[in-house]
Design an enzyme around this catalytic site. Structure first.
Site, mmCIF file in Angstrom:
data_model
loop_
_atom_site.group_PDB
_atom_site.id
_atom_site.type_symbol
_atom_site.label_atom_id
_atom_site.label_comp_id
_atom_site.label_asym_id
_atom_site.label_seq_id
_atom_site.Cartn_x
_atom_site.Cartn_y
_atom_site.Cartn_z
ATOM 1 N N ALA A 1 16.075 33.359 -4.403
ATOM 2 C CA ALA A 1 14.915 32.969 -5.211
ATOM 3 C C ALA A 1 15.251 32.786 -6.688
ATOM 4 C CB ALA A 1 13.804 34.003 -5.056
ATOM 5 N N ARG B 1 22.344 30.140 -15.783
ATOM 6 C CA ARG B 1 23.658 29.865 -16.371
ATOM 7 C C ARG B 1 24.380 28.667 -15.743
ATOM 8 N NH1 ARG B 1 26.132 35.612 -15.844
ATOM 9 N NH2 ARG B 1 24.326 35.911 -14.504
ATOM 10 N N LYS C 1 20.172 26.746 -8.108
ATOM 11 C CA LYS C 1 21.564 27.194 -7.982
ATOM 12 C C LYS C 1 22.100 27.134 -6.557
ATOM 13 C CE LYS C 1 22.757 31.624 -8.579
ATOM 14 N NZ LYS C 1 23.160 32.841 -9.329
ATOM 15 N N GLY D 1 12.793 41.386 -8.764
ATOM 16 C CA GLY D 1 13.931 42.217 -8.389
ATOM 17 C C GLY D 1 14.284 42.097 -6.914
ATOM 18 N N GLY E 1 22.226 34.077 -1.245
ATOM 19 C CA GLY E 1 22.469 32.632 -1.204
ATOM 20 C C GLY E 1 23.535 32.177 -2.178
ATOM 21 N N ASN F 1 28.772 48.004 -6.013
ATOM 22 C CA ASN F 1 27.875 47.510 -4.972
ATOM 23 C C ASN F 1 27.972 45.988 -4.929
ATOM 24 O OD1 ASN F 1 25.672 47.145 -3.213
ATOM 25 N ND2 ASN F 1 24.239 47.024 -4.946
ATOM 26 N N LYS G 1 33.626 -4.730 5.815
ATOM 27 C CA LYS G 1 32.318 -4.094 6.037
ATOM 28 C C LYS G 1 31.752 -4.663 7.320
ATOM 29 C CE LYS G 1 28.522 -5.652 5.377
ATOM 30 N NZ LYS G 1 27.326 -6.407 5.014
ATOM 31 N N ALA H 1 46.029 -14.540 3.205
ATOM 32 C CA ALA H 1 45.728 -13.905 1.923
ATOM 33 C C ALA H 1 44.558 -14.603 1.245
ATOM 34 C CB ALA H 1 46.954 -13.974 1.021
ATOM 35 N N SER I 1 45.602 -19.311 3.866
ATOM 36 C CA SER I 1 45.285 -18.547 2.655
ATOM 37 C C SER I 1 44.180 -19.203 1.837
ATOM 38 C CB SER I 1 46.529 -18.449 1.769
ATOM 39 O OG SER I 1 47.536 -17.769 2.481
HETATM 40 C C1 UD1 Z 1 22.600 43.136 -7.814
HETATM 41 C C2 UD1 Z 1 22.620 44.608 -7.477
HETATM 42 C C3 UD1 Z 1 23.878 45.244 -8.055
HETATM 43 C C4 UD1 Z 1 25.112 44.535 -7.509
HETATM 44 C C5 UD1 Z 1 25.027 43.037 -7.797
HETATM 45 C C6 UD1 Z 1 26.125 42.298 -7.116
HETATM 46 C C7 UD1 Z 1 20.285 45.252 -7.458
HETATM 47 C C8 UD1 Z 1 19.192 45.946 -8.186
HETATM 48 N N1 UD1 Z 1 21.464 45.229 -8.056
HETATM 49 O O1 UD1 Z 1 22.514 43.050 -9.222
HETATM 50 O O2 UD1 Z 1 23.938 46.607 -7.694
HETATM 51 O O3 UD1 Z 1 26.272 45.065 -8.091
HETATM 52 O O4 UD1 Z 1 23.769 42.502 -7.284
HETATM 53 O O5 UD1 Z 1 26.119 40.981 -7.566
HETATM 54 O O6 UD1 Z 1 20.059 44.791 -6.360
HETATM 55 N N2 UD1 Z 1 17.032 37.665 -6.253
HETATM 56 C C9 UD1 Z 1 15.873 37.200 -5.661
HETATM 57 N N3 UD1 Z 1 14.682 37.668 -6.114
HETATM 58 C C10 UD1 Z 1 14.590 38.567 -7.125
HETATM 59 C C11 UD1 Z 1 15.780 39.022 -7.719
HETATM 60 C C12 UD1 Z 1 16.984 38.554 -7.246
HETATM 61 O O7 UD1 Z 1 15.915 36.377 -4.748
HETATM 62 O O8 UD1 Z 1 13.470 38.939 -7.472
HETATM 63 C C13 UD1 Z 1 18.321 37.150 -5.787
HETATM 64 C C14 UD1 Z 1 18.999 36.356 -6.879
HETATM 65 O O9 UD1 Z 1 18.718 34.986 -6.737
HETATM 66 C C15 UD1 Z 1 20.453 36.641 -6.679
HETATM 67 C C16 UD1 Z 1 20.484 37.990 -6.012
HETATM 68 O O10 UD1 Z 1 19.174 38.221 -5.520
HETATM 69 O O11 UD1 Z 1 21.032 35.743 -5.800
HETATM 70 C C17 UD1 Z 1 20.951 39.105 -6.918
HETATM 71 O O12 UD1 Z 1 20.016 39.249 -7.969
HETATM 72 P P1 UD1 Z 1 20.445 39.635 -9.416
HETATM 73 O O13 UD1 Z 1 19.240 39.829 -10.223
HETATM 74 O O14 UD1 Z 1 21.470 38.695 -9.906
HETATM 75 O O15 UD1 Z 1 21.098 41.063 -9.153
HETATM 76 P P2 UD1 Z 1 22.200 41.715 -10.050
HETATM 77 O O16 UD1 Z 1 21.609 42.092 -11.332
HETATM 78 O O17 UD1 Z 1 23.408 40.891 -10.065
HETATM 79 CA CA CA Z 2 23.579 38.776 -10.573
#
Ligand code: UD1
Ligand code: CA
Length: 453
Positions: free
Chosen positions: A10, A15, A22, A78, A101, A165, A347, A376, A401
């Site tokens: 999502a 970046r 993305k 989150g 993803g 993680n 073609k 040719a 040709s």
């Molecule tokens: C997360 C982990 C972190 C880990 C890291 C690895 C958490 C809280 N932290 O952090 O421990 O080391 O991944 O890369 O999980 N996404 C959604 N919806 C949201 C938020 C995120 O779909 O509401 C998706 C993002 O598109 C992304 C992925 O989840 O692909 C990770 O989200 P991101 O916010 O980048 O997590 P990190 O801060 O990297």
């Molecule tokens: Ca991230």
């Protein structure tokens, strides 16, 4: 065990600095999300839930995958909030694997290993040289995992931990139903962290298992175009290794790009800098010269494609020679031992067995029989500015040709066309067609003289 996979996709991907969401940016010519979906399928997932948000409609329409349950997360609060969106749809007895993803290269074997060891909660962890930015794995004196602390929330001694993680984890629907509603956003980022379920599992005295990937690239995410380019190289290295393992000679494994699938026979040789797109079939003993682009095409046993040739939606049968510098456009079909030489464009052209178009020609909307020679500079004039017309050339015909064949037109078997002709009418079997001004010579011709200044 019923496995359901949840793929988080999502996020905005700020970046990347792109209009395109993305997860639609490609690796190996496919949206990165498609690789993750393929991996989930290979694991035998009974359901694949993809959580989308930014560019949701675009993602749905551009990822060509059947049987996906799309779940829209309207606000990105989150990773814990993202997985919560899927809770109502999970089967009560399912095992649930969370993937991302934008982490496209995780291997099926690594995930199988994670799944095999886990009961209530299993984490895929890694130990990169530089752990900054990642959540850190907290272990107790017995080396049991007790929690994850996000980089931004970590104390200095926790920042020194280098086990991180990856985000990929497996649990059960039952546990997630119990834990996720209890998450709070009481942290530095004000987000619902999926990682907080780890401390909950520890409180519930459940064993938390972990597994590690073979290579770090498996768990690397893509946040910018540099990371995308790096993983593209890793992916291409894998493709090159697969080809060589299958018996293909690559003159330089670092200089091949596969953006799709190649099926190969034995003793195939591929020189440097060739790009393969879509589905490509290379028969036994095929050789591909340097700098070719080959898309959705099939090349039969013993055929040779010489340097700098471009083929798209083309069938080349056995023992043909193509190029150098040939361009075979969609609908080209070369029968056995046909030859297409330099600076020839085709073609919708069917070229019969043993026929030759060796130099500087355009052959479009044309059929050529067996054993004919196209000289040719022959051009099929197939277009009157509005409609396209067909040229038919028989067997053993000889086109001199610099001939223009103004379609629709038929040239018979064993027919000959004089060099320099403009052919607007049919030439029957065994006839000679001449369509040009007769030569005249003027004696004692005085060339112009330079004027005195
Ligand atoms: C997360 C982990 C972190 C880990 C890291 C690895 C958490 C809280 N932290 O952090 O421990 O080391 O991944 O890369 O999980 N996404 C959604 N919806 C949201 C938020 C995120 O779909 O509401 C998706 C993002 O598109 C992304 C992925 O989840 O692909 C990770 O989200 P991101 O916010 O980048 O997590 P990190 O801060 O990297
Ligand atoms: Ca991230």
């Amino acid at each position: 065990m019923t496995l359901e996979v949840v793929i988080l996709a999502a996020g905005k991907g700020t970046r990347m600095r792109s209009e395109l969401p993305k997860v639609l940016h490609p690796i190996g010519g496919q949206p990165m999300l498609s690789h993750v979906i393929d991996t989930a399928r290979e694991l035998g997932a009974s359901k694949i839930h993809v959580v989308i948000g930014h560019g949701a409609e675009q993602v749905k329409s551009q990822v060509k995958a059947e049987n996906i349950h799309w779940v829209v997360q309207h606000e990105q609060n989150g990773t814990g909030h993202a997985v919560t969106q899927v809770l109502p749809y999970l089967g009560a007895d399912s095992t649930v694997l969370v993937l991302y993803g934008d982490v496209p290269l995780v291997r099926v074997e690594t995930l199988q290993h994670l799944l095999a060891n886990a009961a209530d909660l299993g984490l895929l962890t890694a130990s990169p040289a530089d752990p900054s930015g990642y959540g850190r794995i907290i272990r107790d004196a017995e080396n049991q995992i007790t929690g994850i602390v996000e980089h931004k929330d970590a104390a200095p001694d926790q920042l020194a931990i280098n086990e991180i993680n990856t985000g990929i984890l497996v649990s059960t629907a039952q546990r997630l139903q119990r834990w996720l509603p209890r998450l709070s956003a009481n942290n530095v980022q004000g987000e619902y962290y999926l990682t907080d379920i780890v401390a909950m599992a520890a409180e519930d005295n459940l064993p938390i298992t972990s597994a590690q990937p073979r290579a770090l690239s498996e768990v690397e995410g893509i946040n910018n175009r540099l990371q995308q380019a790096n993983l593209e190289r890793v992916y291409q290295q894998h493709m090159a290794q697969e080809l060589m393992t299958a018996g293909v000679s690559l003159l330089d494994p670092c200089r091949i790009d596969v953006r799709g699938k190649i099926h190969t026979g034995h003793d195939v040789l591929i020189d440097v800098n060739t790009v393969f797109e879509g589905e490509v079939y290379l028969g036994n003993g095929v050789s591909i010269g340097p700098n070719c682009c080959i898309k959705n095409s099939s090349i039969g046993d013993g055929s040779e494609i010489k340097a700098n040739s471009i083929l798209e939606d083309t069938i080349v049968e056995k023992n043909c020679v193509v190029g150098p510098f040939a361009r075979l456009r969609p609908g080209t079909h070369l029968a056995d031992a046909a030859k297409i030489g330099n600076f020839v464009e085709t073609k919708k052209a069917i070229i019969g067995a043993g026929s030759k178009v060796n130099h500087l020609s355009y052959i479009g909307d044309t059929t050529v029989g067996i054993g004919s020679n196209i000289g040719a500079g022959t051009i099929t004039c197939n277009y009157d500015g509005v409609n396209k017309f067909q040229t038919e050339i028989g067997d053993a015909a000889f086109i001199g040709s610099n001939t223009s064949l103004v379609a629709p037109v038929k040239i018979g078997n064993h027919a000959t066309v004089a060099a320099g002709s403009i052919i607007t009418g049919d030439v029957s079997d065994a006839e000679l067609g001449v369509g040009r001004a007769r030569q005249r010579n003027i004696s004692n011709w005085q060339r112009p003289l330079k004027k005195d200044l």
